[in-house]
Write a protein that holds these residues in place. Structure first.
Motif, mmCIF file in Angstrom:
data_model
loop_
_atom_site.group_PDB
_atom_site.id
_atom_site.type_symbol
_atom_site.label_atom_id
_atom_site.label_comp_id
_atom_site.label_asym_id
_atom_site.label_seq_id
_atom_site.Cartn_x
_atom_site.Cartn_y
_atom_site.Cartn_z
ATOM 1 N N ASP A 75 0.867 -1.188 0.000
ATOM 2 C CA ASP A 75 0.000 0.000 0.000
ATOM 3 C C ASP A 75 0.905 1.241 0.000
ATOM 4 O OD1 ASP A 75 -3.106 0.759 1.297
ATOM 5 O OD2 ASP A 75 -1.507 2.253 1.213
ATOM 6 N N THR A 76 0.560 2.231 -0.827
ATOM 7 C CA THR A 76 1.460 3.399 -0.977
ATOM 8 C C THR A 76 1.590 4.203 0.329
ATOM 9 O OG1 THR A 76 -0.448 4.608 -1.810
ATOM 10 C CG2 THR A 76 1.105 3.752 -3.444
ATOM 11 N N SER A 77 0.705 3.923 1.298
ATOM 12 C CA SER A 77 0.821 4.692 2.562
ATOM 13 C C SER A 77 1.793 4.021 3.529
ATOM 14 C CB SER A 77 -0.554 4.815 3.238
ATOM 15 O OG SER A 77 -1.054 3.516 3.498
ATOM 16 N N ASP A 104 -2.510 2.042 -4.655
ATOM 17 C CA ASP A 104 -2.972 3.289 -4.035
ATOM 18 C C ASP A 104 -4.440 3.124 -3.648
ATOM 19 O OD1 ASP A 104 -2.760 6.823 -4.913
ATOM 20 O OD2 ASP A 104 -3.944 5.760 -3.405
ATOM 21 N N LYS A 157 -6.447 5.122 -2.322
ATOM 22 C CA LYS A 157 -7.326 6.272 -2.591
ATOM 23 C C LYS A 157 -7.934 6.171 -3.993
ATOM 24 C CE LYS A 157 -4.191 9.428 -0.823
ATOM 25 N NZ LYS A 157 -3.465 8.358 -0.210
ATOM 26 N N ALA A 217 0.092 1.675 -8.516
ATOM 27 C CA ALA A 217 0.891 2.908 -8.610
ATOM 28 C C ALA A 217 2.349 2.561 -8.920
ATOM 29 C CB ALA A 217 0.796 3.664 -7.288
ATOM 30 N N GLY A 221 4.363 6.420 -1.239
ATOM 31 C CA GLY A 221 3.753 7.381 -2.177
ATOM 32 C C GLY A 221 4.623 8.617 -2.379
#
Lengths: 32, 164, 316
Positions: C40-42, C64, C66, C71, C102
């Protein structure tokens, strides 16, 4: 849903999915 | 064939050579322990709490996350049918289903040992537009991305972990 | 006559292998059951590093939440960018420590690095197409992307690498046994101004060489030019894991002390070797590239998996 114990504040969950005639264990790592 | 592995590139030999050369810092740098700790997998999440408490925690977490659920039937209090809006920025307002359905079910494994199982249960869209019937053959049916489902379950697990 | 025959055999084998690659799809390369790890990009970069090392992988697709889309790929290039950024901004330790996946694109822009390509291909396209795309890919990886049939969102089914493709060819094409011309005659060995270093070279200088040369390894030679080791882009993961951001003045020899004991070693060959042998080695071991040396072990050149793949697709 398959889960693994939380390590380093990171969650790890997975699902085994059929893709055409093959099987993918899709694993996602996300921050807690 | 003259294909070979370069002996001086093997970690043990490299380390011995460097230590023999007397570099002071060499002794302080330890090799990366690539412990292949095989990931131990479990189904869903386990709990030793009292069943009704577990269900209460799940409803509170779902409420906090803005999800909705069908009123449980009397004969099956241990299953929650969830509908969860997963809104993402659409490209050129394509009609993409944005309501994910998940079934959450509590199982008893043994005395005082319970399992909360999460199952993906398809998509709907909030504008009630019927989904285009899948026109592809059964074989190609399985182009399914688990990542939206995995993402929402991580949100729910985090909420439960934080609340507990 | 024998040279003529060798030449003819080589050409016929290449034609057969190309025919094979056009008759298969990328989907065929996938095992019946396999896993795909996605980040996950977070996630924090340093946590992602733990995940890669824990799973013994060096790259993973990013997702991503969101946008509910993929991504791009996390690769060792990203970690090299972070090290270079930190080396130029030592006061920014906090930012680097809290950097999320991210945020890697911002680091790329901050150091003026060339962004990695995000080329991908559908799993049902001919494998030959993925191979040609692979030749132009800086990340040396091609994500296989399909669409979820209900939500028409992207699915990364898997990621193809040069190694996986060459291994698939070596396992399934018996014609590889007839590629018997010495590699010295194929004009595929990278010679000439090879970027190399010595054991005492600061590791940060070696990392700059990797980045500027867009190569994935730097050979380490002694005073006589003999090959003694190699610093690979993937070694950077161990450097960061050890928290040795702070001490980038380490020599490359000291930095290599981080290598884990299960590192298989650096593969060498001579220019008399044949592709049949090199492909057979690829079938049996996880080789990353071949360093060409002479009888005395002096470095003569390097033969990457990309060079071998390019020859198989377009050579002769």
């Amino acid at each position: 849903l398959a889960t693994s114990s939380i390590k380093h504040n990171t969650l790890c969950v997975a699902s085994i999915v059929r893709y055409k005639r093959k099987y993918v264990t899709q694993i996602l790592y996300a921050p807690l | 064939s003259t294909v070979a592995i370069l002996p001086t590139s093997l970690p043990q030999i490299h380390r011995a050579n460097l230590l023999a050369s007397g570099l002071p810092t060499a002794a302080s740098i330890s090799p990366l322990v690539n412990k292949k700790s095989k990931t131990k997998w479990h189904f869903g999440i386990r709990s030793r709490s009292y069943p009704l408490d577990v269900m209460g925690e799940i409803y509170i977490a779902l409420k906090n996350l803005g999800a909705e659920w069908a009123k449980p039937s009397e004969e099956d209090l241990w299953t929650i049918r969830v509908r969860w809006k997963y809104d993402v920025s659409q490209k050129n307002n394509e009609v993409v289903p944005d309501l994910m359905k998940i079934v959450i079910q509590l199982f008893q494994i043994e005395t005082n040992n319970y399992l909360v199982d999460f199952k993906f249960d398809g998509w709907e869209n909030s504008r009630g537009i019927p989904l285009p019937l899948s026109k592809i053959t059964d074989d190609e049916m399985c182009t399914f991305s688990a990542y939206p489902f995995l993402h929402l379950t991580t949100r729910l697990i985090m909420e439960l972990a934080v609340n507990s | 006559d024998s040279i003529e025959a060798l030449d003819m055999e080589q050409k016929l084998s290449l034609t057969a292998i190309r025919q094979f690659l056009k008759s298969k799809t990328s989907y065929d390369v996938l095992p019946v059951s396999f896993r795909l790890i996605v980040l996950d990009t977070s996630l924090l970069v340093k946590k992602a590093l733990n995940v890669l090392l824990q799973n013994n992988i060096v790259s993973a697709p990013l997702w991503d939440a969101k946008t509910s889309r993929f991504a791009g790929l996390l690769t060792s290039d990203d970690f090299i960018n972070v090290i270079q950024y930190y080396f130029s901004n030592p006061d920014k330790f906090d930012l680097v420590d809290k950097l999320q996946l991210g945020g890697l694109r911002d680091i790329e822009r901050a150091i003026g690095a060339v962004p990695l390509d995000t080329e991908s291909i559908h799993p049902s396209r001919p494998l030959y197409e993925a191979c040609v795309m692979m030749l132009n890919s800086r990340s040396r990886r091609i994500p296989l992307i399909d669409q979820d049939e209900e939500t028409s969102r992207e699915i990364v089914v898997s990621v193809l690498t040069q190694y996986r493709i060459l291994k698939f060819i070596a396992l399934n094409c018996r014609e590889t046994h007839f590629l018997k011309k010495p590699i010295s005659e194929l004009n595929i060995i990278a010679k000439g101004n090879l970027r190399s270093c010595q054991m005492s070279t600061p590791v940060i200088d070696v990392i700059q060489l990797l980045s500027q040369g867009n190569v994935s390894s730097i050979p380490i030679v002694d005073d006589d030019g003999r090959l003694i080791n190699v610093y690979e882009a993937v070694d950077v993961l161990g450097l960061i894991k050890g928290g040795i951001y702070n001490d980038l003045s380490l020599s490359v020899g000291e930095a290599l002390m981080r290598r884990s004991d299960d590192f298989e070693g650096v593969y060498t060959c001579t220019e008399h070797d044949k592709l049949s042998t090199l492909l057979d080695t690829t079938r049996k071991s996880s080789v990353h590239r071949f360093f060409v040396v002479d009888q005395s072990g002096k470095l003569e050149g390097v033969l990457s998996l990309g060079d071998i793949l390019r020859y198989i697709l377009l050579g002769e």
